[in-house]
Design a protein around this motif. Structure first.
Motif, PDB file in Angstrom:
ATOM      1  N   LEU A   1      71.612  64.208  59.700  1.00  0.00           N
ATOM      2  CA  LEU A   1      70.284  63.681  59.430  1.00  0.00           C
ATOM      3  C   LEU A   1      69.265  64.630  60.054  1.00  0.00           C
ATOM      4  N   ALA A   2      68.499  65.311  59.230  1.00  0.00           N
ATOM      5  CA  ALA A   2      67.468  66.239  59.702  1.00  0.00           C
ATOM      6  C   ALA A   2      66.121  65.669  59.298  1.00  0.00           C
ATOM      7  N   TYR A   3      65.284  65.324  60.266  1.00  0.00           N
ATOM      8  CA  TYR A   3      64.070  64.587  59.921  1.00  0.00           C
ATOM      9  C   TYR A   3      62.958  64.786  60.950  1.00  0.00           C
ATOM     10  N   PHE A   4      61.750  64.406  60.536  1.00  0.00           N
ATOM     11  CA  PHE A   4      60.574  64.315  61.396  1.00  0.00           C
ATOM     12  C   PHE A   4      60.086  62.888  61.255  1.00  0.00           C
TER      13      PHE A   4
ATOM     14  N   PHE B   1      63.271  66.607  64.441  1.00  0.00           N
ATOM     15  CA  PHE B   1      62.243  67.634  64.608  1.00  0.00           C
ATOM     16  C   PHE B   1      60.934  67.068  65.153  1.00  0.00           C
ATOM     17  N   THR B   2      60.874  65.744  65.356  1.00  0.00           N
ATOM     18  CA  THR B   2      59.703  65.166  66.006  1.00  0.00           C
ATOM     19  C   THR B   2      59.625  65.654  67.445  1.00  0.00           C
ATOM     20  N   ASN B   3      60.789  65.880  68.020  1.00  0.00           N
ATOM     21  CA  ASN B   3      60.889  66.343  69.402  1.00  0.00           C
ATOM     22  C   ASN B   3      60.557  67.831  69.468  1.00  0.00           C
ATOM     23  N   LEU B   4      59.568  68.180  70.270  1.00  0.00           N
ATOM     24  CA  LEU B   4      59.130  69.576  70.361  1.00  0.00           C
ATOM     25  C   LEU B   4      60.264  70.523  70.726  1.00  0.00           C
ATOM     26  N   SER B   5      61.224  70.034  71.521  1.00  0.00           N
ATOM     27  CA  SER B   5      62.327  70.896  71.955  1.00  0.00           C
ATOM     28  C   SER B   5      63.245  71.278  70.803  1.00  0.00           C
TER      29      SER B   5
ATOM     30  N   THR C   1      77.251  66.969  54.553  1.00  0.00           N
ATOM     31  CA  THR C   1      76.144  66.578  53.679  1.00  0.00           C
ATOM     32  C   THR C   1      74.899  66.450  54.541  1.00  0.00           C
ATOM     33  N   VAL C   2      73.813  67.069  54.113  1.00  0.00           N
ATOM     34  CA  VAL C   2      72.580  67.083  54.912  1.00  0.00           C
ATOM     35  C   VAL C   2      71.514  66.202  54.268  1.00  0.00           C
ATOM     36  N   VAL C   3      70.894  65.358  55.082  1.00  0.00           N
ATOM     37  CA  VAL C   3      69.741  64.579  54.645  1.00  0.00           C
ATOM     38  C   VAL C   3      68.477  65.304  55.120  1.00  0.00           C
ATOM     39  N   PHE C   4      67.681  65.775  54.164  1.00  0.00           N
ATOM     40  CA  PHE C   4      66.379  66.388  54.457  1.00  0.00           C
ATOM     41  C   PHE C   4      65.338  65.274  54.358  1.00  0.00           C
TER      42      PHE C   4
END
Length: 260
Positions: free
Chosen positions: A10-13, A40-44, A58-61
């Protein structure tokens, strides 16, 4: 015979947690043996360089919609994810329209080598809800929406199990519509502020300073500070935003839109 899915990323903002809720519900239905996340919400998490993903994952964008496009910080980070496996694209919008956001995610994933097998657009409470006096799709996604997301994940997994890896393109326009303009606007901090520091902790772009004021040069109007404030001390008083929020608050609530 039940086939267990391998890996899901799970790749998300998700500044106020709505996108996160949707993709986690999707993952619950997908039932991979291994689920990982890049928030990606996390600055780090926002470093430089490509993130290479193996074919078995499988990647979730996923990201929030800003003025009909994926939020700028989110899309720039999602562009780092490269691979040659399957992908799912998910956008979450504040009940107006998702416009070109989903096709932008689709193109990003495709350009990065992935085969997009499903796309979904879900409603999340609008960021203005937390920094104005108007409720805009408040408490969305609700339990019904999350059940739709869970069943969506289940259906995608079944599609893979069935050997159907057909590409699915969502609606949207190319070239994309213009995104969020550079507004130089941020919430004001009222005198009722108790200086708890929660706004500093949650701001995804470091826009809240040590005096608990929001820097309009950095603010992305995500509403995270307003959502966590225990005394509702973050509020946007710009007349144009108040009028826009009132109009948005009167819209009929949309249903999730799925492409699979």
């Amino acid at each position: 015979r039940m086939v267990t899915m391998s890996k899901l990323l799970l790749a998300y903002f998700s500044a106020t947690g709505t996108t996160k809720k949707v993709v986690e519900a999707l993952a619950d239905g997908f039932k991979a043996q291994e689920v990982s996340s890049i928030d990606f919400t996390n600055l780090s998490s926002r470093t430089e360089g490509d993130i290479l993903i193996d074919k078995d994952t499988t990647v979730v964008f996923a990201g929030p919609v800003y003025a009909g496009r994926i939020q700028a910080d989110a899309i720039e980070q999602l562009k780092r994810i490269k691979g040659n496996g399957n992908a799912i694209c998910v956008c979450v919008y504040g009940n107006r329209e998702f416009d070109d956001a989903l096709i932008e995610l689709y193109d990003t994933a495709t350009d990065n080598g992935f085969n997009v097998i499903a796309n979904g657009a879900f409603i999340g409470e609008h960021s203005f809800t937390h920094i104005t006096d108007f409720d805009i799709a408040q408490n969305k996604p609700n339990s019904d929406d999350l059940l739709i997301a869970k069943n969506f994940g289940k259906d995608i997994a079944q599609k893979i199990i069935d050997g159907n890896l057909s590409t699915v393109e969502p609606t949207g326009n190319r070239p994309y519509r213009d995104g969020m303009p550079y507004l130089l606007v941020s919430p004001d901090t009222l005198d009722s502020c108790i200086k708890c520091g929660k706004c500093i902790e949650v701001c995804p772009v470091g826009a809240v300073d040590i005096n608990f004021q929001c820097d309009p040069d950095l603010c992305i109007l995500c509403g995270a500070c307003g959502k966590v404030c225990p005394v509702d001390a973050k509020i946007c008083t710009i007349e144009s935003f108040i009028k826009k929020s009132e109009i948005l608050s009167e819209l009929e609530i949309h249903l999730p839109e799925l492409f699979i």
